[in-house]
Design a protein around this motif. Structure first.
Motif, short mmCIF file in Angstrom:
data_model
loop_
_atom_site.label_atom_id
_atom_site.label_comp_id
_atom_site.label_asym_id
_atom_site.label_seq_id
_atom_site.Cartn_x
_atom_site.Cartn_y
_atom_site.Cartn_z
N ILE A 76 0.85 -1.20 0.00
CA ILE A 76 0.00 0.00 0.00
C ILE A 76 0.88 1.24 0.00
CG2 ILE A 76 -1.76 1.28 1.27
CD1 ILE A 76 -2.53 -1.49 2.48
N ASP A 77 0.57 2.15 -0.91
CA ASP A 77 1.32 3.39 -1.04
C ASP A 77 0.37 4.55 -0.91
OD1 ASP A 77 4.03 4.30 -1.80
OD2 ASP A 77 3.99 2.32 -2.81
N LEU A 78 0.56 5.39 0.07
CA LEU A 78 -0.32 6.55 0.24
C LEU A 78 0.52 7.80 0.08
CD1 LEU A 78 -2.20 5.40 3.49
CD2 LEU A 78 -2.76 4.83 1.12
N ARG A 79 0.06 8.70 -0.77
CA ARG A 79 0.79 9.95 -0.97
C ARG A 79 -0.15 11.10 -0.64
NH1 ARG A 79 5.31 11.38 -3.78
NH2 ARG A 79 5.65 9.18 -4.17
N ARG A 106 3.46 2.34 2.95
CA ARG A 106 4.35 3.50 2.92
C ARG A 106 3.53 4.76 2.74
NH1 ARG A 106 10.05 4.88 1.60
NH2 ARG A 106 9.90 7.04 0.95
N VAL A 107 3.76 5.71 3.61
CA VAL A 107 3.01 6.97 3.57
C VAL A 107 4.00 8.10 3.34
CG1 VAL A 107 1.42 8.47 4.82
CG2 VAL A 107 1.41 6.01 5.28
N GLU A 108 3.70 8.94 2.37
CA GLU A 108 4.55 10.08 2.05
C GLU A 108 3.74 11.34 2.35
OE1 GLU A 108 7.72 9.28 0.31
OE2 GLU A 108 8.08 11.29 1.11
N GLN A 138 4.56 -10.64 8.33
CA GLN A 138 5.55 -9.58 8.30
C GLN A 138 4.85 -8.28 7.93
OE1 GLN A 138 9.41 -11.34 6.74
NE2 GLN A 138 9.10 -9.57 5.44
N SER A 139 5.15 -7.22 8.65
CA SER A 139 4.50 -5.96 8.37
C SER A 139 5.50 -4.82 8.48
CB SER A 139 3.36 -5.76 9.39
OG SER A 139 2.84 -4.45 9.28
N ALA A 140 5.63 -4.05 7.42
CA ALA A 140 6.56 -2.92 7.43
C ALA A 140 5.79 -1.65 7.13
CB ALA A 140 7.65 -3.14 6.38
N THR A 141 5.76 -0.75 8.10
CA THR A 141 5.07 0.52 7.92
C THR A 141 6.09 1.65 8.00
OG1 THR A 141 3.10 -0.35 8.98
CG2 THR A 141 3.29 2.04 8.88
N GLU A 142 6.03 2.58 7.06
CA GLU A 142 6.94 3.72 7.09
C GLU A 142 6.19 4.99 6.74
OE1 GLU A 142 10.39 3.24 4.63
OE2 GLU A 142 10.97 1.39 5.67
N VAL A 143 6.40 6.02 7.54
CA VAL A 143 5.80 7.32 7.24
C VAL A 143 6.94 8.33 7.06
CG1 VAL A 143 4.19 9.10 7.99
CG2 VAL A 143 3.81 6.72 8.67
#
Lengths: 257, 229
Positions: A76-79, A106-108, A138-143
């Motif tokens: 999932i990509d949120l911009r 991933r949130v930008e 496995q879960s990778a979240t980045e903001v």
């Protein structure tokens, strides 16, 4: 409202809903297959335009079935563009024992953009007594904002490992969840009122760099969602938004009170 | 002879870096152990040993140690941009406010000390950008002192455990000797953890420490506190 949308099976976007006259838009993603098996891949990209306000959720719990080996993947990509306020509030993920699931979010954040997101995961169909004795998650979240990470959360669980029962890990509980808000500085004193809303469940609340984080560990995804909904409703007005209105697809049980 | 001299120098510098006498204030942090003792989850030497073992096998200390290794390599390869990247990464990963403050405060103290001990390190320390995490400053110092990366990680993990055991001696009904026995019993685990962590690629850096994260977050509201985390 969504200016452009494109979906392909098994994903579909419901017609947007406007709960009030603030212009805030609610969209629900339908997963027509109902669940994922090993080898499946889902890609979701959402762009929140400048100063837009939108909530994206899902119409049902996300199931990941037992796998014979291959991994199911979701990206999932949120911009969020300048000044946008975006909410990513999907329903829970249920990982069947033996399921293998890797997800990344991933949130930008653009300048002055604010994001609220949550995630609730149930390991094993615990309602019927199933434990997560095999499989992998496995879960990778980045903001990120302005080229710097504000929050990085990298979690992994191996089915049947000591983590299931150790106090350091899950302590026997099947459900974990987190709600995070990034792009806004909170008064630390306010964290106490969020803790009080949890009513004694095993939870933690803390400040992030430019944000806050609430974590839940327990037996009930319903309880997690109820608390997260209350947190969301308590904070939304202060993020410059209208009162929070739970999407209809969550059903009547999602009403907090 | 030359090799022996170099090894002796590296060993002595490692001993200095991992000494509890290093003035970085490590003694004032319990990393959630204080929460556990107050909720009766940490009452015996066995419980302490198990907690440290879980942290070494699944916890966030692995991410810190991974950063020590990456910073070590980046310094030797003179890749200053990587230093800042891993420093920012670690700040974003250390999510509890108290844990983040701990990492930054100890980092700040170590940076100040390193500026005095090794003035030539200043450009690299500046390249890390502020606030500098302790693990980042530690990795830089270790690389600068030519301490091999495996030993640097071993030392980092052992001094981390020593500090938490010292905290536990104050919190738990646990004697000094029992604390030392626990430390000794963890020896193999330090080696396994250091080895595994060095072999992990970036996309395999994960934790499974929900209980540890909650203990550290709940420490923020403990009624009476001896420690700052």
């Amino acid at each position: 409202m969504p200016l452009r949308s494109y979906t392909s099976a098994p994903l579909r976007l419901q017609r947007p809903f406007y709960p009030d006259d603030s212009g805030s838009c609610q969209s629900a993603i339908v997963h027509t297959a109902g669940g994922m098996v090993g080898g499946d891949g889902l890609d979701i990209q959402v762009r929140f335009g400048e100063r837009s306000q939108a909530l994206v959720t899902t119409t049902a719990a996300h199931k990941v079935y037992r796998s014979s080996g291959a991994v199911a993947q979701q990206r999932i990509d949120l911009r969020l563009e300048a000044g946008a306020y975006g909410e990513w509030l999907p329903q829970e993920t249920i990982l069947f024992s033996g399921g293998r699931f890797h997800q990344s979010l991933r949130v930008e954040l653009g300048p002055a953009a604010v994001w609220t997101g949550w995630e609730i995961t149930r390991f094993g169909r615990s309602a019927r007594g199933e434990r997560f004795t095999a499989g992998e998650w496995q879960s990778a979240t980045e903001v990120w904002q302005a080229g710097r990470p504000l929050w990085i959360d990298r979690q992994r669980l191996v089915g049947g490992s000591a983590v299931l029962d150790s106090a350091h890990g899950l302590a026997g509980y099947p459900v974990v969840g987190a709600i995070a808000i990034l792009g806004h500085d909170f008064d630390p004193a306010q964290l106490d009122s969020l803790r009080a809303l949890a009513g004694g469940a095993d939870i933690g609340v803390t400040s992030l760099m430019k944000g806050l984080l609430c974590r839940y560990r327990g037996t009930s995804s319903q309880q997690a969602r109820q608390w997260f909904t209350q947190v969301w409703q308590a904070l939304r007005p202060q993020l410059g938004q209208s009162a929070a209105c739970p999407p209809r697809v969550w059903g009547p049980s999602s009403k907090s009170s | 002879m030359m090799t022996i001299d170099t090894d002796a120098a590296a060993l002595l510098q490692l001993l200095q870096l991992v000494s509890p006498a290093l003035p970085v204030g490590a003694f004032s942090y319990s990393e959630g152990l204080e929460t556990l003792t107050q909720s009766d989850l940490l009452q015996t030497p066995a419980a302490l040993e198990d907690w440290l073992l879980q942290e070494l096998r699944y916890g966030a200390i692995r991410l810190e140690a991974a950063v020590v290794g990456r910073v070590h390599r980046a310094f030797l390869e003179d890749d200053l941009a990587q230093l800042a990247e891993w420093n920012h990464w670690l700040s974003a990963v250390r999510e509890g406010a108290e844990i983040r403050q701990q990492s930054w405060q100890m980092g700040r103290s170590l940076v100040r000390l390193l500026n005095a001990l090794y003035p030539e390190l200043q450009p690299a320390l500046t390249a890390c950008e502020q606030p500098c995490n302790f693990a980042v400053a530690f990795g830089l110092a270790a690389a600068h002192c030519r301490i091999p990366v495996e030993l640097s990680l071993l030392g980092y993990l052992q001094s981390w455990a020593t500090n938490l055991i010292t905290a536990a001696v104050k919190l738990v009904p646990l004697g000094q000797t029992e604390g030392q026995v626990t430390l000794l019993r963890l020896q193999d685990e330090f080696a396994i953890a250091a080895d595994t962590i060095l072999s992990l690629s970036d996309d395999r850096l994960f934790t499974s420490g929900w209980g540890a994260a909650l203990a550290s977050m709940q420490h923020e509201t403990l009624y009476s506190r001896l420690f700052r985390s």
